[in-house]
Each structure stands twice: as structure tokens, then as C-alpha cells.
Design an enzyme around this catalytic site. Structure first.
Site, mmCIF file in Angstrom:
data_model
loop_
_atom_site.group_PDB
_atom_site.id
_atom_site.type_symbol
_atom_site.label_atom_id
_atom_site.label_comp_id
_atom_site.label_asym_id
_atom_site.label_seq_id
_atom_site.Cartn_x
_atom_site.Cartn_y
_atom_site.Cartn_z
ATOM 1 N N GLU A 1 22.193 -1.197 44.615
ATOM 2 C CA GLU A 1 21.088 -2.129 44.380
ATOM 3 C C GLU A 1 20.121 -2.146 45.560
ATOM 4 O O GLU A 1 18.916 -2.271 45.384
ATOM 5 C CB GLU A 1 21.659 -3.534 44.132
ATOM 6 C CG GLU A 1 22.319 -3.658 42.772
ATOM 7 C CD GLU A 1 23.300 -4.795 42.679
ATOM 8 O OE1 GLU A 1 24.397 -4.684 43.270
ATOM 9 O OE2 GLU A 1 22.995 -5.796 42.021
ATOM 10 N N HIS B 1 22.162 -8.814 37.194
ATOM 11 C CA HIS B 1 22.542 -7.467 37.677
ATOM 12 C C HIS B 1 21.525 -6.408 37.227
ATOM 13 O O HIS B 1 21.850 -5.228 37.123
ATOM 14 C CB HIS B 1 23.924 -7.009 37.142
ATOM 15 C CG HIS B 1 25.067 -7.919 37.455
ATOM 16 N ND1 HIS B 1 25.978 -8.317 36.512
ATOM 17 C CD2 HIS B 1 25.456 -8.487 38.619
ATOM 18 C CE1 HIS B 1 26.888 -9.098 37.055
ATOM 19 N NE2 HIS B 1 26.594 -9.226 38.352
ATOM 20 N N GLY C 1 32.345 -5.978 38.239
ATOM 21 C CA GLY C 1 32.767 -6.340 39.596
ATOM 22 C C GLY C 1 33.360 -7.725 39.560
ATOM 23 O O GLY C 1 33.984 -8.110 38.568
ATOM 24 N N ASN D 1 19.523 -9.379 51.516
ATOM 25 C CA ASN D 1 20.146 -10.123 50.412
ATOM 26 C C ASN D 1 20.735 -11.394 51.016
ATOM 27 O O ASN D 1 21.795 -11.373 51.642
ATOM 28 C CB ASN D 1 21.228 -9.255 49.769
ATOM 29 C CG ASN D 1 21.889 -9.942 48.590
ATOM 30 O OD1 ASN D 1 21.656 -11.128 48.327
ATOM 31 N ND2 ASN D 1 22.722 -9.197 47.885
ATOM 32 N N GLY E 1 32.484 -2.621 41.637
ATOM 33 C CA GLY E 1 33.839 -2.539 42.206
ATOM 34 C C GLY E 1 34.908 -2.073 41.238
ATOM 35 O O GLY E 1 35.662 -1.142 41.533
ATOM 36 N N ARG F 1 35.228 -16.474 36.165
ATOM 37 C CA ARG F 1 34.362 -17.028 35.102
ATOM 38 C C ARG F 1 34.913 -16.665 33.728
ATOM 39 O O ARG F 1 35.458 -15.576 33.544
ATOM 40 C CB ARG F 1 32.942 -16.477 35.260
ATOM 41 C CG ARG F 1 32.244 -17.021 36.493
ATOM 42 C CD ARG F 1 30.915 -16.330 36.730
ATOM 43 N NE ARG F 1 30.930 -15.493 37.902
ATOM 44 C CZ ARG F 1 29.965 -14.653 38.240
ATOM 45 N NH1 ARG F 1 28.910 -14.537 37.490
ATOM 46 N NH2 ARG F 1 30.063 -13.941 39.344
ATOM 47 N N ARG G 1 16.318 -9.363 47.694
ATOM 48 C CA ARG G 1 16.955 -9.575 46.399
ATOM 49 C C ARG G 1 16.737 -11.039 46.007
ATOM 50 O O ARG G 1 17.038 -11.942 46.785
ATOM 51 C CB ARG G 1 18.444 -9.299 46.497
ATOM 52 C CG ARG G 1 19.116 -9.576 45.184
ATOM 53 C CD ARG G 1 20.610 -9.526 45.300
ATOM 54 N NE ARG G 1 21.168 -9.736 43.987
ATOM 55 C CZ ARG G 1 22.319 -10.351 43.772
ATOM 56 N NH1 ARG G 1 23.016 -10.810 44.779
ATOM 57 N NH2 ARG G 1 22.769 -10.501 42.555
HETATM 58 P P1 AMP Z 1 32.260 -6.065 43.387
HETATM 59 O O1 AMP Z 1 31.910 -7.475 42.971
HETATM 60 O O2 AMP Z 1 31.378 -5.035 42.754
HETATM 61 O O3 AMP Z 1 32.400 -5.895 44.873
HETATM 62 O O4 AMP Z 1 33.724 -5.768 42.775
HETATM 63 C C1 AMP Z 1 34.851 -6.510 43.154
HETATM 64 C C2 AMP Z 1 35.983 -6.162 42.193
HETATM 65 O O5 AMP Z 1 36.262 -4.753 42.289
HETATM 66 C C3 AMP Z 1 37.289 -6.886 42.530
HETATM 67 O O6 AMP Z 1 37.888 -7.396 41.351
HETATM 68 C C4 AMP Z 1 38.139 -5.767 43.091
HETATM 69 O O7 AMP Z 1 39.508 -5.972 42.862
HETATM 70 C C5 AMP Z 1 37.655 -4.566 42.291
HETATM 71 N N1 AMP Z 1 38.076 -3.341 42.955
HETATM 72 C C6 AMP Z 1 37.696 -2.873 44.174
HETATM 73 N N2 AMP Z 1 38.383 -1.737 44.476
HETATM 74 C C7 AMP Z 1 39.227 -1.508 43.426
HETATM 75 C C8 AMP Z 1 40.201 -0.509 43.131
HETATM 76 N N3 AMP Z 1 40.454 0.491 43.978
HETATM 77 N N4 AMP Z 1 40.869 -0.590 41.952
HETATM 78 C C9 AMP Z 1 40.624 -1.588 41.075
HETATM 79 N N5 AMP Z 1 39.718 -2.575 41.298
HETATM 80 C C10 AMP Z 1 39.027 -2.529 42.443
#
Ligand code: AMP
Length: 403
Positions: A386, A180, A210, A7, A332, A241, A91
Site C-alpha cells: 500500500e 483496503h 489480514g 500512515n 498477512g 471482528r 494514508r
Molecule cells: P496483516 O494484518 O496483513 O499484517 O496480517 C496479519 C495476519 O496474518 C495475522 O492473522 C497473522 O497470523 C497472519 N499471518 C502472518 N504470517 C502468517 C503465516 N506465516 N501463516 C499464517 N498466517 C500468517
């Protein structure tokens, strides 16, 4: 069969090497800060010590060279020769209207990907660069492109067209593409698998939440609508965003604040969402949740907007599919925020959605059903993968190609 998944982003390269015999992960890693001071490689071989080294990485070529060296290394390596790699899966963010599935990357496909740069000016160029470097450094090894947009190519015209003059669709292909897709497809399939049902029999809503977020309606195994569109900005509010806004705001703001095209774009993509609504608290969900529990009103109003937006999408997509069997949370935020899942699911009992608080709270990063026994709609938390999905598609294309 060993599949390397790459990626390639503007300043980073994420990679994973899978043994497809048992889908085990042989190694994964991240090359960071390419072309920036303090560049490094983080290499995590299964069952061995991690290898983290700060080293000058001026470009993607050097980055991929380091990945190959790490995979072959005497101490940290997991393969003896690059010929053990059957294929590389890449990707690729935008496959335009041309690709509704993954493809073997030949010269014709590469030409088409270059044409799609104008649709994804930030993402496609580093993706293409990663592919070219791998083609050079791993000659003779098939390279496969897996597109974020591909799964959404099944969205019907009534859902992908915008209410603009039709000529803009004809001239510029302005339409909803969605992103996604690999994640939405993966978690929808997993949910069906866990239920022991064919995905084609289910009406599913997948919430990939996320840093960037999108909600997708999956009917008869196909994406029928999704909240991201032509760009990666519509739908619910995201880290920075803005999500859905009235387009009338854009010229109004440009005039009021004397903003250039670049400045308004920066506001919509980089200064809005969690960051903008909270007046700078954070673009990160964890910080906002922590602030809400401290009684911070700016953080609370931000999350209230997110929760409300999610409820509306779930309602709209339930209507679009005339029903709902499965609701999935992933990525996330979706995987890690019991508070978000609870708040979003509460008050949706009209749709047959009933969350089990104990199951929801007790979850620790694993896939699980978090709905009550009586809930008509099954609610799932499924960690997205992914890369594994890319590896699957790559293996399948190679098998078809060879056999
Ligand atoms: P991603 O883009 O999938 O890596 O997700 C990132 C997002 O997931 C960010 O806003 C993080 O704050 C959120 N995140 C990761 N761990 C946690 C958690 N334990 N509780 C709440 N949000 C989380």
C-alpha cells in the site's frame, strides 16, 4: 523524486521514504506507543544499521519530529536536507463519497476530512493529526491524501445501497464504502501486469486477508463490489471482528445480556471473529493453524467458518461479474497461509479454479502464480504494498500539479 509516505494511527506512525526514480526504499520505520509508556522509534535505513531508541513520545508532533531527525541523522540518515523530500503521501482511511482518487491536501480538503470523522471515528482523527503535523514541520512540501475508500467509489448503486429506508442514505450517507482499496487496486494491477494484460480486460477477485479482511470484485479495472461496507466489520470473519451476521442478532443480544451500545460494539468489533469463535485461543491465524494441527476442535471450527465464508464470496462475486479470470490472495494471511489458499480453492473447479499444490506450498513470500496450467482462472499470491501505491499516487499528483 523522493516521496515520504506516512500512515498515522492512534498510537503509531508508520513511514517509508521512496526514491521514485527506481522505486527503491531509502528508509522505513515505525514510531510506537505514542502517549504510552515505553514509546520508541524503529528506523531502518537501507544499507545501514537499524536505529531503535526508546524515548518519551507524548504526541504525534514529537513522533514526526523524530522521524525527520532520523531521516536527516549523520549516521542513520538517508537525506541531507528536508528539501530533498518532494512530497508526503498520507494514508487516509475515509474519503466518504467525495474522493474517488487521491488529492492534494489543501484547506478545503482538510475541512471535508473533518466532516468524515463521524464515518471513521477511530481512524480519520489520527490520520488528520499526522497530516497537520507534517504540514507544520515540513512547510512548503506538498501533502497528498490517499484514501482507503477511493477505489471502491466505482461500486454501482445496486451494490452500495443497503435495504434500509432510502432517507437514511440521503440524510446520513449510510451505504457500502469499502476499505483496503489501495491494496485491492495495487494487487489487481500487479496481477494484470504479470499476465501482460490490461486490467480493464480482466475479471478479478482480490482477497485481502489480514487482521482485517476484505474481498473485492474488480471488473473493467474498477471495484464493483467489496465485502467491507459502512464500517469495517462485514464480510468474512476477521481477527476479532464478526463479519456478516444477521442484524436481528444485535437487538436480541442487547436485550438478553443487557448490553449497552458500547458493549455490543465491543463484542462485534473486538471479541468476535477468530478470537470469539475459538473461545479465546487467538486473533492470530498462526496460532489457530498451529492449534488445528494439534487437533484442537475450537480452532478447527473457526477456520472452517472462515474458509466457507471465503468460498461464498468468491462464488458470489464470480456471479456478480458473470465470470472470473484472476483470483488474488494478499496481506498477512493471504500471502502466508498455503493451507487457507488450498482449502478455499478446493471444490471450486466448477468455476475453473484449480490450485497447483506444489506451487502453493513452495511459495516463500514472493509474488507467484499458484494455479495449474489448465486452470481457467489464474490464481496469484501478490504481496501487497500500500505504501508504494501511496507513493505512486503522490508522485503523480505532484507531477500534474507542477507540470
Ligand atoms: P496483516 O494484518 O496483513 O499484517 O496480517 C496479519 C495476519 O496474518 C495475522 O492473522 C497473522 O497470523 C497472519 N499471518 C502472518 N504470517 C502468517 C503465516 N506465516 N501463516 C499464517 N498466517 C500468517
Amino acid at each position: 523524486m523522493k516521496i515520504l509516505v506516512v500512515n498515522s494511527g492512534s498510537s503509531s506512525i508508520k513511514y517509508r521514504l521512496f526514491d521514485m526514480a527506481d522505486e527503491s526504499l531509502l528508509a522505513n520505520g515505525l514510531v510506537e506507543r505514542i502517549g504510552i509508556q515505553g514509546s520508541l522509534i524503529n528506523h531502518y535505513p537501507a544499507g545501514k544499521d537499524a536505529f531503535i531508541k526508546e524515548i518519551e513520545i507524548p504526541d504525534h508532533r514529537k513522533g514526526i519530529e523524530l522521524v525527520i531527525d532520523a531521516l536527516l541523522d549523520n549516521k542513520y540518515g538517508v537525506i541531507k536536507s528536508i528539501s530533498e523530500i518532494t512530497a508526503v503521501g498520507h494514508r487516509v482511511v475515509h474519503g466518504g463519497e467525495k474522493y474517488s482518487g487521491s488529492v492534494l491536501l489543501n484547506d478545503d480538503v482538510m475541512d471535508t476530512l473533518n466532516e468524515f470523522i463521524e464515518l471513521a471515528p477511530l481512524h480519520n482523527p489520527p490520520n488528520i493529526l499526522g497530516i497537520k503535523v507534517c504540514q507544520e514541520l515540513l512547510p512548503g512540501i506538498p501533502q497528498v491524501g490517499v484514501f482507503d475508500t477511493a477505489f471502491h467509489q466505482s461500486i454501482p448503486e445496486q451494490a452500495f445501497l443497503y435495504g434500509l429506508p432510502y432517507s437514511f442514505y440521503e440524510k446520513y450517507r449510510i451505504r457500502r464504502y469499502g476499505f483496503h482499496g489501495t491494496s485491492h487496486k495495487y494487487v489487481a494491477q500487479k496481477a494484470a501486469e504479470i499476465l501482460g494484460k490490461d486490467l480493464k480486460e480482466l475479471k478479478v477477485i482480490t482477497c485481502h486477508l489480514g487482521n482485517g479482511s476484505s474481498i473485492t470484485a474488480v471488473k473493467e479495472g474498477k471495484s464493483v463490489d467489496t465485502s467491507l461496507g459502512f464500517g469495517t466489520i462485514s464480510g468474512v470473519i476477521m481477527g476479532t471482528r464478526c463479519g456478516d451476521i444477521d442484524p436481528a442478532i444485535i437487538p436480541y443480544l442487547m436485550e438478553k445480556e443487557k448490553l449497552s451500545f458500547k458493549e455490543i460494539n465491543d463484542i462485534l468489533y473486538k471479541k468476535s471473529g477468530f478470537m470469539g469463535l475459538s473461545e479465546g485461543i487467538s486473533s492470530d491465524m498462526r496460532d489457530l493453524e498451529a492449534q488445528v494441527s494439534n487437533g484442537n476442535k475450537r480452532a478447527k471450527r473457526t477456520l472452517d467458518v472462515l474458509y466457507y465464508g471465503l468460498k461464498k464470496y468468491i462464488g458470489a462475486y464470480t456471479a456478480a461479474m458473470n465470470g472470473l479470470d484472476v483470483l488474488v490472495f494478499t496481506a498477512g494471511i493471504g500471502e502466508n497461509s498455503p493451507l487457507l489458499r488450498k482449502t478455499v480453492c478446493e471444490g471450486l473447479s466448477f468455476f475453473g479454479i484449480e490450485i497447483d499444490d506444489k506451487k502453493n506450498d513452495g511459495l516463500k513470500g514472493k509474488k507467484a502464480i499458484i494455479s495449474t496450467e489448465n486452470s481457467k482462472v489464474k490464481i496469484f499470491v501478490i504481496p501487497t504494498d500500500e505504501e508504494l501505491m501511496i507513493a505512486h499516487d503522490t508522485a503523480e499528483i505532484c507531477n500534474n500539479f507542477n507540470g
